[in-house]
Design a protein around this motif. Structure first.
Motif, PDB file in Angstrom:
ATOM      1  N   UNK A 104       0.965  -1.108  -0.051  1.00 50.33           N
ATOM      2  CA  UNK A 104       0.251  -0.106   0.060  1.00 50.33           C
ATOM      3  C   UNK A 104       0.968   1.249  -0.116  1.00 50.33           C
ATOM      4  N   UNK A 105       0.755   2.108  -0.819  1.00 48.22           N
ATOM      5  CA  UNK A 105       1.571   3.376  -1.091  1.00 48.22           C
ATOM      6  C   UNK A 105       1.403   4.246   0.013  1.00 48.22           C
ATOM      7  N   UNK A 106       0.248   4.613   0.428  1.00 53.83           N
ATOM      8  CA  UNK A 106       0.269   5.278   1.744  1.00 53.83           C
ATOM      9  C   UNK A 106       0.922   4.793   2.744  1.00 53.83           C
ATOM     10  N   UNK A 107       0.700   3.404   3.068  1.00 51.70           N
ATOM     11  CA  UNK A 107       1.292   2.898   4.215  1.00 51.70           C
ATOM     12  C   UNK A 107       2.948   3.059   4.083  1.00 51.70           C
ATOM     13  N   UNK A 108       3.356   2.759   2.866  1.00 52.11           N
ATOM     14  CA  UNK A 108       5.010   2.665   2.958  1.00 52.11           C
ATOM     15  C   UNK A 108       5.372   4.302   2.899  1.00 52.11           C
ATOM     16  N   UNK A 109       4.763   5.170   2.305  1.00 54.33           N
ATOM     17  CA  UNK A 109       5.274   6.476   2.438  1.00 54.33           C
ATOM     18  C   UNK A 109       5.241   6.960   3.755  1.00 54.33           C
ATOM     19  N   UNK A 110       3.975   7.042   4.646  1.00 51.70           N
ATOM     20  CA  UNK A 110       3.958   7.111   5.922  1.00 51.70           C
ATOM     21  C   UNK A 110       4.716   6.605   6.825  1.00 51.70           C
TER      22      UNK A 110
END
Length: 196
Positions: free
Chosen positions: A79-85
C-alpha cells in the motif's frame, strides 16, 4: 550499453539488507521507502524505466539539496500510503517518500494522516526520470523546512484505461511478494552501470 527506453546508460542496483530500520536522529534526512518487489522481482516501472534509474534520480535529487537519504524496504505492505507514511515516521526530519515497483509515488510527512500527503504521483506511466529527480529534490526541501512548488506532472485521461489491466497485474504480483512478518529493513544501495 544504453536503455532503449530512456537513451541513458543502463544501470543496475545492488541492494543489501542491513537489518531492521530504526528511527533516524538526523533532522536533515529523507527516508525513501520502497515496496516488497522493488528491484527484486521487478526491475522496471510500468513504463519501462529501470528501477535502478528511479533510485539514482531520487538519490540525486535529495543529494543536490544537501540532505541525507536512507532507503528502506517495507516488506509487509504493498500500500503506497502506508509505505510513504512509515518512511516519514522513520525519518529524523519527518519527511518520507514511498515508491511502488510500478512507479506510483508519494511524498509524505509523519504528522499527516496516512491517507493525506504532501504530494502524490498516481499516474505512474507518465512519470519520467526527471520527475523522480524532482520528487527527491522536493522531499529534501520539505525536510529543510522549505515550501517548494509541487513537482509538475503530466495528466493523461487515457493513461488509466490504457494501463489499468497491467497495473492491476503488477499490484497483484507485488502483493504476493509481501512478507507479513518482514517489517521494515534498512538497505545499502549501490547504483552501477550495467556490466561494470
Amino acid at each position: 550499453m544504453t536503455s532503449t527506453e530512456t537513451g541513458r546508460p543502463e544501470r543496475t542496483a545492488e541492494i543489501t539488507e542491513k537489518g531492521p530500520a530504526g528511527r533516524g536522529e538526523r533532522e536533515d534526512e529523507v527516508v525513501l521507502g520502497i515496496s516488497p518487489a522493488f528491484c527484486s522481482f521487478f526491475t522496471k516501472t510500468i513504463s519501462n524505466i529501470p528501477l535502478a534509474e528511479v533510485l539514482r534520480e531520487v538519490m540525486a535529487g535529495v543529494e543536490e539539496q544537501g540532505v541525507s537519504l536512507r532507503i528502506v524496504r517495507v516488506k509487509d505492505s504493498s500500500d503506497l500510503a502506508k509505505i510513504a507514511h512509515r518512511a516519514a515516521r522513520l525519518s529524523g526530519s519527518g519527511i518520507g517518500v514511498g515508491i511502488l515497483s510500478r512507479g506510483t509515488s508519494m511524498i509524505h510527512q509523519k504528522d499527516l494522516a496516512k491517507l493525506s500527503n504532501l504530494e502524490l504521483f498516481p499516474q505512474a506511466p507518465l512519470l519520467t526520470p526527471e520527475t523522480f529527480r524532482a520528487i527527491g529534490s522536493n522531499a529534501a526541501q520539505y525536510a529543510k523546512g522549505d515550501s517548494p512548488a509541487p513537482v509538475p506532472v503530466q495528466n493523461d485521461f487515457m493513461a488509466r484505461p490504457r494501463y489499468q489491466a497491467k497495473a492491476a497485474l503488477l499490484h497483484l504480483k507485488e502483493t504476493e511478494m509481501i512478507e507479513p512478518d518482514g517489517g521494515i529493513v534498512e538497505l545499502d544501495v549501490s547504483i552501477r552501470r550495467a556490466g561494470s
